[in-house]
Design an enzyme around this catalytic site. Structure first.
Site, PDB file in Angstrom:
ATOM      1  N   GLY A  59      -0.027   1.510  -0.724  1.00  0.00           N
ATOM      2  CA  GLY A  59       0.030   0.346   0.165  1.00  0.00           C
ATOM      3  C   GLY A  59       0.831  -0.837  -0.346  1.00  0.00           C
ATOM      4  O   GLY A  59       1.444  -1.560   0.436  1.00  0.00           O
TER       5      GLY A  59
ATOM      6  N   LYS B 241      -9.084 -10.397   2.985  1.00  0.00           N
ATOM      7  CA  LYS B 241     -10.044 -10.517   4.098  1.00  0.00           C
ATOM      8  C   LYS B 241     -11.387 -10.942   3.490  1.00  0.00           C
ATOM      9  O   LYS B 241     -12.254 -10.096   3.250  1.00  0.00           O
ATOM     10  CB  LYS B 241     -10.221  -9.159   4.788  1.00  0.00           C
ATOM     11  CG  LYS B 241      -9.032  -8.676   5.585  1.00  0.00           C
ATOM     12  CD  LYS B 241      -9.448  -7.542   6.516  1.00  0.00           C
ATOM     13  CE  LYS B 241      -8.755  -6.269   6.166  1.00  0.00           C
ATOM     14  NZ  LYS B 241      -9.059  -5.157   7.088  1.00  0.00           N
TER      15      LYS B 241
ATOM     16  N   ARG C 298       3.613   2.310   7.703  1.00  0.00           N
ATOM     17  CA  ARG C 298       3.984   1.596   6.468  1.00  0.00           C
ATOM     18  C   ARG C 298       5.382   1.006   6.568  1.00  0.00           C
ATOM     19  O   ARG C 298       5.717   0.050   5.892  1.00  0.00           O
ATOM     20  CB  ARG C 298       3.948   2.539   5.261  1.00  0.00           C
ATOM     21  CG  ARG C 298       2.558   3.048   4.905  1.00  0.00           C
ATOM     22  CD  ARG C 298       2.614   3.723   3.541  1.00  0.00           C
ATOM     23  NE  ARG C 298       1.484   4.598   3.285  1.00  0.00           N
ATOM     24  CZ  ARG C 298       0.306   4.184   2.804  1.00  0.00           C
ATOM     25  NH1 ARG C 298       0.101   2.918   2.575  1.00  0.00           N
ATOM     26  NH2 ARG C 298      -0.649   5.048   2.573  1.00  0.00           N
TER      27      ARG C 298
ATOM     28  N   GLU D  98      -1.472  -5.510  -5.427  1.00  0.00           N
ATOM     29  CA  GLU D  98      -2.195  -4.762  -4.393  1.00  0.00           C
ATOM     30  C   GLU D  98      -1.801  -5.288  -3.010  1.00  0.00           C
ATOM     31  O   GLU D  98      -1.376  -6.438  -2.872  1.00  0.00           O
ATOM     32  CB  GLU D  98      -3.713  -4.920  -4.664  1.00  0.00           C
ATOM     33  CG  GLU D  98      -4.643  -4.283  -3.674  1.00  0.00           C
ATOM     34  CD  GLU D  98      -4.541  -2.771  -3.576  1.00  0.00           C
ATOM     35  OE1 GLU D  98      -3.440  -2.281  -3.247  1.00  0.00           O
ATOM     36  OE2 GLU D  98      -5.540  -2.080  -3.774  1.00  0.00           O
ATOM     37  N   ASP D  99      -1.937  -4.452  -1.999  1.00  0.00           N
ATOM     38  CA  ASP D  99      -1.574  -4.887  -0.650  1.00  0.00           C
ATOM     39  C   ASP D  99      -2.603  -5.826  -0.047  1.00  0.00           C
ATOM     40  O   ASP D  99      -2.278  -6.871   0.484  1.00  0.00           O
ATOM     41  CB  ASP D  99      -1.337  -3.684   0.280  1.00  0.00           C
ATOM     42  CG  ASP D  99      -2.492  -2.682   0.295  1.00  0.00           C
ATOM     43  OD1 ASP D  99      -3.505  -2.900  -0.408  1.00  0.00           O
ATOM     44  OD2 ASP D  99      -2.383  -1.666   1.009  1.00  0.00           O
TER      45      ASP D  99
ATOM     46  N   ASP E 254     -10.113  -6.186   0.523  1.00  0.00           N
ATOM     47  CA  ASP E 254     -11.012  -6.058   1.666  1.00  0.00           C
ATOM     48  C   ASP E 254     -12.450  -6.186   1.131  1.00  0.00           C
ATOM     49  O   ASP E 254     -12.916  -7.288   0.875  1.00  0.00           O
ATOM     50  CB  ASP E 254     -10.707  -4.708   2.328  1.00  0.00           C
ATOM     51  CG  ASP E 254     -11.462  -4.477   3.612  1.00  0.00           C
ATOM     52  OD1 ASP E 254     -12.008  -5.427   4.177  1.00  0.00           O
ATOM     53  OD2 ASP E 254     -11.528  -3.319   4.070  1.00  0.00           O
TER      54      ASP E 254
ATOM     55  N   ASP F 180      -1.043   0.997   5.924  1.00  0.00           N
ATOM     56  CA  ASP F 180      -1.040   2.134   6.842  1.00  0.00           C
ATOM     57  C   ASP F 180      -2.343   2.235   7.634  1.00  0.00           C
ATOM     58  O   ASP F 180      -3.345   1.613   7.319  1.00  0.00           O
ATOM     59  CB  ASP F 180      -0.879   3.441   6.056  1.00  0.00           C
ATOM     60  CG  ASP F 180      -2.163   3.820   5.324  1.00  0.00           C
ATOM     61  OD1 ASP F 180      -2.719   2.952   4.629  1.00  0.00           O
ATOM     62  OD2 ASP F 180      -2.624   4.964   5.470  1.00  0.00           O
TER      63      ASP F 180
ATOM     64  N   PHE G 291      -7.848  -5.100  11.408  1.00  0.00           N
ATOM     65  CA  PHE G 291      -7.180  -3.994  10.712  1.00  0.00           C
ATOM     66  C   PHE G 291      -5.675  -4.138  10.928  1.00  0.00           C
ATOM     67  O   PHE G 291      -5.197  -4.107  12.060  1.00  0.00           O
ATOM     68  CB  PHE G 291      -7.684  -2.625  11.172  1.00  0.00           C
ATOM     69  CG  PHE G 291      -7.327  -1.569  10.171  1.00  0.00           C
ATOM     70  CD1 PHE G 291      -8.138  -1.335   9.065  1.00  0.00           C
ATOM     71  CD2 PHE G 291      -6.139  -0.853  10.289  1.00  0.00           C
ATOM     72  CE1 PHE G 291      -7.783  -0.396   8.098  1.00  0.00           C
ATOM     73  CE2 PHE G 291      -5.775   0.087   9.330  1.00  0.00           C
ATOM     74  CZ  PHE G 291      -6.605   0.317   8.236  1.00  0.00           C
TER      75      PHE G 291
HETATM   76  P1  IMP Z   1     -11.220  -2.493  -0.657  1.00  0.00           P
HETATM   77  O1  IMP Z   1     -11.568  -1.629  -1.810  1.00  0.00           O
HETATM   78  O2  IMP Z   1     -12.242  -2.412   0.443  1.00  0.00           O
HETATM   79  O3  IMP Z   1     -10.906  -3.925  -1.016  1.00  0.00           O
HETATM   80  O4  IMP Z   1      -9.982  -1.860   0.046  1.00  0.00           O
HETATM   81  C1  IMP Z   1      -8.726  -1.968  -0.426  1.00  0.00           C
HETATM   82  C2  IMP Z   1      -7.834  -0.936   0.217  1.00  0.00           C
HETATM   83  O5  IMP Z   1      -8.242  -0.601   1.561  1.00  0.00           O
HETATM   84  C3  IMP Z   1      -6.467  -1.512   0.338  1.00  0.00           C
HETATM   85  O6  IMP Z   1      -5.729  -1.270  -0.818  1.00  0.00           O
HETATM   86  C4  IMP Z   1      -5.927  -0.795   1.541  1.00  0.00           C
HETATM   87  O7  IMP Z   1      -5.337   0.414   1.154  1.00  0.00           O
HETATM   88  C5  IMP Z   1      -7.124  -0.496   2.405  1.00  0.00           C
HETATM   89  N1  IMP Z   1      -7.255  -1.475   3.508  1.00  0.00           N
HETATM   90  C6  IMP Z   1      -8.173  -2.435   3.631  1.00  0.00           C
HETATM   91  N2  IMP Z   1      -7.984  -3.134   4.759  1.00  0.00           N
HETATM   92  C7  IMP Z   1      -6.892  -2.609   5.346  1.00  0.00           C
HETATM   93  C8  IMP Z   1      -6.164  -2.929   6.544  1.00  0.00           C
HETATM   94  O8  IMP Z   1      -6.468  -3.862   7.308  1.00  0.00           O
HETATM   95  N3  IMP Z   1      -5.089  -2.136   6.792  1.00  0.00           N
HETATM   96  C9  IMP Z   1      -4.701  -1.119   5.995  1.00  0.00           C
HETATM   97  N4  IMP Z   1      -5.349  -0.796   4.881  1.00  0.00           N
HETATM   98  C10 IMP Z   1      -6.434  -1.537   4.543  1.00  0.00           C
END
Ligand code: IMP
Length: 175
Positions: free
Chosen positions: A45, A130, A165, A98-99, A102, A159, A152
């Site tokens: 990502g 977020k 992407r 990181e992208d 969340d 993606d 999202f």
């Molecule tokens: P976390 O571990 O919940 O913080 O998730 C991180 C990963 O979830 C990111 O690196 C993304 O790959 C994916 N992710 C979380 N939210 C989104 C979104 O809105 N769009 C796409 N990928 C997301």
């Protein structure tokens, strides 16, 4: 402009992203001036953001890649997996790129794994955040492009089931 049916609206245009990434690059240039940091891209990502970010950082940096995944479709599976070999980061000033943050499960797990490798320092740069979705309390990236609502989003490396992407903007996926 290429706007797939699945995309409801554009949240950040290509021009906005370019300007914000330049600002982040300038901040990082100041922080790492006179040093030789290792920029670590979280695949897949962060790849697009990473490519733009490093070209806005003016110091002799090096790059490495790490693969982690935590999502299936639009629902977090809660699982985090790290594939392949851990890069050698011992004694290095590391910037993990990181992208999106969340729940922060992925980054908190990755940070813990990386800290075991004894880097000199470890900072996180994330394009998007977020905060309302946080599960790991208090987690915050050191550098953040934009805070967004619980949407999202796809594009600019992000993606949904491996698609979108390649969009040059960040768009909101239809619900
Ligand atoms: P976390 O571990 O919940 O913080 O998730 C991180 C990963 O979830 C990111 O690196 C993304 O790959 C994916 N992710 C979380 N939210 C989104 C979104 O809105 N769009 C796409 N990928 C997301």
């Amino acid at each position: 402009m290429y706007l797939p049916d699945e995309v409801e609206k554009i949240l950040f245009t290509e021009e906005q992203l370019k300007a914000r990434v330049k600002e982040l690059g300038e901040q990082l240039t100041k922080e790492y001036s006179g040093r030789n940091p290792l920029f670590l891209c979280v695949l897949r990502g962060a790849s697009v953001f990473f490519g733009d970010l490093i070209r806005n950082v003016e110091c002799p940096l090096e790059i490495e890649f790490i693969k982690a995944s935590s999502y299936v479709g639009t629902n977090s599976s809660g699982e985090v997996s790290v594939d392949g070999e851990m890069p050698n980061i011992s004694g290095r000033d590391v910037v993990l790129v990181e992208d999106i943050v969340d729940t922060a499960r992925t980054l908190s797990r990755l940070k813990a794994l990386l800290m075991k490798e004894a880097p000199k320092s470890l900072k996180v740069a994330a394009l998007l955040d977020k905060p309302s979705r946080r599960v790991v309390e208090g987690f915050k990236a050191d550098y953040t492009g934009y805070e967004i609502d619980d949407l999202f989003v796809v594009g600019y490396g992000l993606d949904c089931d491996m698609k979108f992407r390649n969009l040059p903007y960040v768009g909101v996926l239809k619900g």
